[in-house]
Write a protein that holds these residues in place. Sequence first.
Motif, PDB file in Angstrom:
ATOM      1  N   GLU A 137       0.936  -1.291  -0.066  1.00 62.56           N
ATOM      2  CA  GLU A 137       0.004  -0.162  -0.281  1.00 62.56           C
ATOM      3  C   GLU A 137       0.787   1.247   0.049  1.00 62.56           C
ATOM      4  O   GLU A 137       0.725   2.115  -0.710  1.00 62.56           O
ATOM      5  CB  GLU A 137      -0.863  -0.150   1.001  1.00 62.56           C
ATOM      6  N   SER A 140       2.529   1.709  -3.477  1.00 59.37           N
ATOM      7  CA  SER A 140       1.763   2.224  -4.472  1.00 59.37           C
ATOM      8  C   SER A 140       1.454   3.666  -4.296  1.00 59.37           C
ATOM      9  O   SER A 140       1.282   4.563  -5.336  1.00 59.37           O
ATOM     10  CB  SER A 140       0.236   1.348  -4.175  1.00 59.37           C
ATOM     11  N   ARG A 147      -1.793  -1.316  -6.746  1.00 62.21           N
ATOM     12  CA  ARG A 147      -0.932  -2.393  -5.911  1.00 62.21           C
ATOM     13  C   ARG A 147      -0.300  -3.369  -6.984  1.00 62.21           C
ATOM     14  O   ARG A 147       0.584  -4.083  -6.658  1.00 62.21           O
ATOM     15  CB  ARG A 147      -1.753  -2.973  -5.011  1.00 62.21           C
TER      16      ARG A 147
END
Length: 211
Positions: A137, A140, A147
């Motif tokens: 996470e 990203s 993701r």
Amino acid sequence: MTLEKPGEPIELVYFLKSGVGSTVAFSKNGRRIETGLFGYDGMSGTAAVLQTGHASHKTFMQVAGEGMVIEPSRLQDLMEQSPSFQDHLLRYVQAMMTQTSQTALSNGQAKLEERLARWLLMCHDRISGNEMDLTHEFLSIMLGVRRAGVTVGTHILEGKGLIRAKRGKIILLDREGLEAEAQDSYGTPEAEYTRLIGFHPTNSETSRAGV
């Protein structure tokens, strides 16, 4: 832990002793991307140095650590008392502006694996050891991709023997190889920091971890 919220007054300025802080830009429709990071080399609250008082973006701790805090009003008093201290903080703001500019260039022009290599190097500069507590996470957000894109990027770097990815953790295996992978996405802000501040944050481990 959130250090600053966009559009809100800065309550405390944090000087990190360890860990990594992350500054993230948000759009109204929920898009987000990391615009800069700092560790023991820096601080939050650059808006306080510029005496604007309010944060433009969200800043939070990406990798847990420790630090010291000061109220913005007290920081401004110290800058007024010491021109050399003020000059030092302004040089730091300039270094962060260079990092943000390079981030924009990297996000717009570099391949995904180059951008990932750059961010991992920047995080590695600011921690102790070769293990980085980074979830997919967070990665990203760092890269501004979904993701699934993070999975592709980590698989590419793993396939080249540069990193090992575990659940919530990235282990750096080959620092020199990662620098080669990042190409010219990494290095310009670091050189500017050295020019302005006098040193470059460097991980104490060797470039080849041998894990």
